[in-house]
Design an enzyme around this catalytic site. Structure first.
Site, PDB file in Angstrom:
ATOM      1  N   PRO A 142       0.821  -1.216   0.000  1.00 33.21           N
ATOM      2  CA  PRO A 142       0.000   0.000   0.000  1.00 33.21           C
ATOM      3  C   PRO A 142       0.859   1.272   0.000  1.00 33.21           C
ATOM      4  CG  PRO A 142      -0.893  -1.597   1.561  1.00 33.21           C
ATOM      5  CD  PRO A 142       0.385  -2.176   1.044  1.00 33.21           C
ATOM      6  N   GLY A 350     -16.473   8.387 -32.637  1.00 33.33           N
ATOM      7  CA  GLY A 350     -17.501   9.280 -32.108  1.00 33.33           C
ATOM      8  C   GLY A 350     -18.140   8.708 -30.854  1.00 33.33           C
ATOM      9  N   GLU A 374       4.395  -2.494 -13.473  1.00 38.17           N
ATOM     10  CA  GLU A 374       5.688  -2.981 -13.983  1.00 38.17           C
ATOM     11  C   GLU A 374       6.641  -1.827 -14.284  1.00 38.17           C
ATOM     12  OE1 GLU A 374       6.065  -6.416 -14.909  1.00 38.17           O
ATOM     13  OE2 GLU A 374       4.002  -7.013 -14.488  1.00 38.17           O
ATOM     14  N   GLY A 375       6.627  -0.837 -13.424  1.00 38.36           N
ATOM     15  CA  GLY A 375       7.471   0.342 -13.611  1.00 38.36           C
ATOM     16  C   GLY A 375       6.686   1.403 -14.346  1.00 38.36           C
TER      17      GLY A 375
HETATM   18  C1  LIG Z   1      -4.167  -3.170 -12.296  1.00 37.41           C
HETATM   19  C2  LIG Z   1      -2.854  -3.285 -11.593  1.00 37.41           C
HETATM   20  C3  LIG Z   1      -2.284  -4.533 -11.391  1.00 37.41           C
HETATM   21  C4  LIG Z   1      -1.089  -4.641 -10.685  1.00 37.41           C
HETATM   22  N1  LIG Z   1      -0.546  -5.891 -10.465  1.00 37.41           N
HETATM   23  C5  LIG Z   1       0.530  -6.020  -9.639  1.00 37.41           C
HETATM   24  C6  LIG Z   1       1.015  -7.311  -9.271  1.00 37.41           C
HETATM   25  O1  LIG Z   1       0.508  -8.345  -9.740  1.00 37.41           O
HETATM   26  N2  LIG Z   1       2.041  -7.398  -8.386  1.00 37.41           N
HETATM   27  C7  LIG Z   1       2.641  -6.287  -7.847  1.00 37.41           C
HETATM   28  O2  LIG Z   1       3.563  -6.432  -7.051  1.00 37.41           O
HETATM   29  N3  LIG Z   1       2.211  -5.024  -8.204  1.00 37.41           N
HETATM   30  C8  LIG Z   1       1.163  -4.879  -9.069  1.00 37.41           C
HETATM   31  N4  LIG Z   1       0.706  -3.623  -9.406  1.00 37.41           N
HETATM   32  C9  LIG Z   1       1.307  -2.458  -8.783  1.00 37.41           C
HETATM   33  C10 LIG Z   1       2.171  -1.623  -9.708  1.00 37.41           C
HETATM   34  O3  LIG Z   1       3.352  -2.302 -10.039  1.00 37.41           O
HETATM   35  C11 LIG Z   1       2.421  -0.278  -9.017  1.00 37.41           C
HETATM   36  O4  LIG Z   1       1.192   0.428  -9.077  1.00 37.41           O
HETATM   37  C12 LIG Z   1       3.525   0.529  -9.651  1.00 37.41           C
HETATM   38  O5  LIG Z   1       4.777  -0.031  -9.366  1.00 37.41           O
HETATM   39  C13 LIG Z   1       3.521   1.999  -9.179  1.00 37.41           C
HETATM   40  O6  LIG Z   1       3.459   2.056  -7.808  1.00 37.41           O
HETATM   41  P1  LIG Z   1       2.377   3.009  -7.097  1.00 37.41           P
HETATM   42  O7  LIG Z   1       1.060   2.764  -7.733  1.00 37.41           O
HETATM   43  O8  LIG Z   1       2.512   2.780  -5.649  1.00 37.41           O
HETATM   44  O9  LIG Z   1       2.792   4.457  -7.470  1.00 37.41           O
HETATM   45  P2  LIG Z   1       3.947   5.356  -6.757  1.00 37.41           P
HETATM   46  O10 LIG Z   1       5.215   4.600  -6.705  1.00 37.41           O
HETATM   47  O11 LIG Z   1       3.415   5.920  -5.503  1.00 37.41           O
HETATM   48  O12 LIG Z   1       4.097   6.504  -7.834  1.00 37.41           O
HETATM   49  C14 LIG Z   1       3.150   7.595  -7.955  1.00 37.41           C
HETATM   50  C15 LIG Z   1       3.687   8.552  -9.011  1.00 37.41           C
HETATM   51  O13 LIG Z   1       4.958   9.071  -8.576  1.00 37.41           O
HETATM   52  C16 LIG Z   1       5.922   8.846  -9.591  1.00 37.41           C
HETATM   53  N5  LIG Z   1       7.251   8.622  -8.998  1.00 37.41           N
HETATM   54  C17 LIG Z   1       7.606   7.757  -8.020  1.00 37.41           C
HETATM   55  N6  LIG Z   1       8.923   7.842  -7.781  1.00 37.41           N
HETATM   56  C18 LIG Z   1       9.433   8.756  -8.647  1.00 37.41           C
HETATM   57  C19 LIG Z   1      10.721   9.280  -8.905  1.00 37.41           C
HETATM   58  N7  LIG Z   1      11.815   8.841  -8.254  1.00 37.41           N
HETATM   59  N8  LIG Z   1      10.840  10.229  -9.861  1.00 37.41           N
HETATM   60  C20 LIG Z   1       9.764  10.656 -10.559  1.00 37.41           C
HETATM   61  N9  LIG Z   1       8.511  10.210 -10.365  1.00 37.41           N
HETATM   62  C21 LIG Z   1       8.357   9.270  -9.418  1.00 37.41           C
HETATM   63  C22 LIG Z   1       5.442   7.619 -10.316  1.00 37.41           C
HETATM   64  O14 LIG Z   1       6.034   7.511 -11.598  1.00 37.41           O
HETATM   65  C23 LIG Z   1       3.951   7.882 -10.353  1.00 37.41           C
HETATM   66  O15 LIG Z   1       3.662   8.763 -11.405  1.00 37.41           O
HETATM   67  C24 LIG Z   1      -0.453  -3.488 -10.185  1.00 37.41           C
HETATM   68  C25 LIG Z   1      -1.025  -2.218 -10.435  1.00 37.41           C
HETATM   69  C26 LIG Z   1      -2.203  -2.109 -11.123  1.00 37.41           C
HETATM   70  C27 LIG Z   1      -2.797  -0.759 -11.366  1.00 37.41           C
END
Ligand SMILES: Cc1cc2nc3c(=O)[nH]c(=O)nc-3n(C[C@H](O)[C@H](O)[C@H](O)COP(=O)(O)OP(=O)(O)OC[C@H]3O[C@@H](n4cnc5c(N)ncnc54)[C@H](O)[C@@H]3O)c2cc1C
Length: 395
Positions: A142, A350, A374-375
């Site tokens: 989270p 449309g 995935e990044g």
């Molecule tokens: C539908 C779905 C399925 C998923 N499935 C999996 C799964 O199977 N297993 C799993 O482990 N994860 C899973 N994920 C999680 C996913 O890998 C993460 O959402 C992702 O790594 C981004 O993390 P976050 O959402 O916490 O965003 P954050 O890391 O909080 O990032 C929020 C924003 O801040 C930016 N940011 C963060 N750090 C920097 C930096 N140093 N410089 C510039 N910008 C930055 C990010 O690019 C983003 O725009 C899933 C996500 C979704 C939406």
């Protein structure tokens, strides 16, 4: 190698002719499967927010698509490009379908294959390849997504030594989380980050699905909570310590994404092209207007470029020459391209473009998740920024 004999609007440069006969056969087989078995249901699954994983997994397994690029243990042992074209066709149907296959094969199975003991491999991989067992991969939490090094989930040895492990913490956004028979969970330990195999039904494990998603609705996404889950000593993946473990598996899955998004992009472009040829406004097909043609041509150029990028990275991977920045190049470019194409295609359709009767807004919404998981696009920009400047800009 064959030469293009006709202009195919869906592949004007005939990039498909650069594939081997076997790769083309895989592409066509997966396309036929998705067209007949998956596409007719997608609008409904997306609207209802369901993915019938238990039903589909054995069918995907029978096609050799689960752990397709892994060797042995019932896996198909296909080449990188063959795996890529399969992902392309799966995601041409829906990113949720490709996500299921990616998580099963490239994240869960690949982690067990690369880092598991022989017993763990024998126990899980054949059933997962057959689609009888489903896996998930828990890295994100989270409070930590892009920055997994700070994860809080922790495993400690009960009574020290070589005893059982006790796992505590939670993982968020886990694809297949609530339906998985086995979760590959990454946790901090005294030795560094380690991977654990947590079986369905383990005491203290709770899986709660995420609701209210507007993206990847035909995919199961869950939170996993671990309340002092006791795991046997041999639940740990013995072959890796440190973030290299999960990150190397993520690199495999990202490789599937850079191909998959070519499929989503192509599907949006061809949907818009077909629609434009039949939709009459001002007494002529809208395909006859210059503004529409410009949009369609831009889409076609970008689909073909993304396809070439994927193929180049695939061939590098087959030669063992692919490096993380190559994968970041493909993921960043191809997801962004697909999203732009999906949005542009939506305008051509449309009002019809906003419904589930056509695939474009479903793809556009799905691709918002693909852009993030995935990044994120920002993180891949930083990977590439570091690769070309030598300067790390993460913090
Ligand atoms: C539908 C779905 C399925 C998923 N499935 C999996 C799964 O199977 N297993 C799993 O482990 N994860 C899973 N994920 C999680 C996913 O890998 C993460 O959402 C992702 O790594 C981004 O993390 P976050 O959402 O916490 O965003 P954050 O890391 O909080 O990032 C929020 C924003 O801040 C930016 N940011 C963060 N750090 C920097 C930096 N140093 N410089 C510039 N910008 C930055 C990010 O690019 C983003 O725009 C899933 C996500 C979704 C939406």
């Amino acid at each position: 190698m064959t030469k293009p004999t006709r202009i195919d609007p869906a592949d004007l440069l005939a990039v498909g002719d650069l594939l081997s006969d076997e790769e083309r056969l895989i592409r066509d087989t997966v396309r036929k499967f998705t067209e007949e078995r998956i596409r007719p249901h997608l609008g409904d699954w997306f609207e209802r927010g369901v993915f019938p994983a238990r039903e589909l997994a054995p069918e995907l397994g029978a096609l050799g698509l689960l752990g397709m690029h892994l060797d042995g243990y019932g896996c198909a042992g296909a080449g990188a490009v063959a795996y890529g074209v399969a992902c392309m066709e799966l995601e041409a149907a829906d990113s949720g379908l490709r996500s299921f296959v990616s998580v099963q094969g490239s994240l869960a199975m690949r982690s067990i294959h690369a880092f598991g003991s022989e017993e763990q491999k024998q126990r899980w991989l054949p059933g997962m390849a057959a689609g009888e067992l489903i896996g998930c991969f828990g890295l994100t939490e989270p409070d930590f997504g892009s920055d997994p090094a700070n994860m809080r989930t922790r495993a400690v040895r009960k009574g020290g030594g070589n005893g059982d492990w006790v796992l505590s913490g939670s993982k968020m956004w886990i694809t297949n989380g609530s339906i998985a028979d086995v979760a590959v969970v990454w946790a901090q330990t005294e030795e560094g980050v380690r991977g654990f195999l947590v079986e369905r039904g383990a005491r203290g494990l709770t899986a709660t699905d995420v609701h209210g998603k507007l993206s990847l609705r035909a995919s199961v996404t869950s939170e996993l909570s671990f309340d002092e889950v006791v795991l046997p000593a041999d639940a740990v993946l013995p072959g890796v310590t440190g973030l290299r473990g999960p990150l190397s598996s993520l690199n495999e899955a990202r490789y599937g994404i850079l191909w998959g998004t070519v499929g989503a992009a192509r599907d949006c472009y061809t949907a818009a092209l077909d629609y434009a040829k039949s939709r009459i406004q001002f007494d002529r097909p809208i395909a006859g207007f210059q503004l529409t043609q410009q949009k369609l041509v831009e889409m076609m150029l970008e689909v073909e470029k993304a396809y070439l990028v994927a193929l180049r990275i695939g061939r590098l991977k087959e030669q063992g020459a692919v490096r993380p920045p190559h994968i970041s190049f493909g993921k960043l470019n191809n997801v962004r391209t697909a999203l732009e194409i999906a949005r542009s295609a939506r305008t051509i359709l449309g009002a019809n473009g906003i419904t589930t009767e056509y695939p474009v807004l479903r793809h556009a919404n799905n691709l918002e998740s693909v852009l993030t998981y995935e990044g994120t696009s920002e993180i891949h920009t930083l990977v590439l920024g570091e690769a070309i400047t030598g300067e790390s800009a993460y913090r």
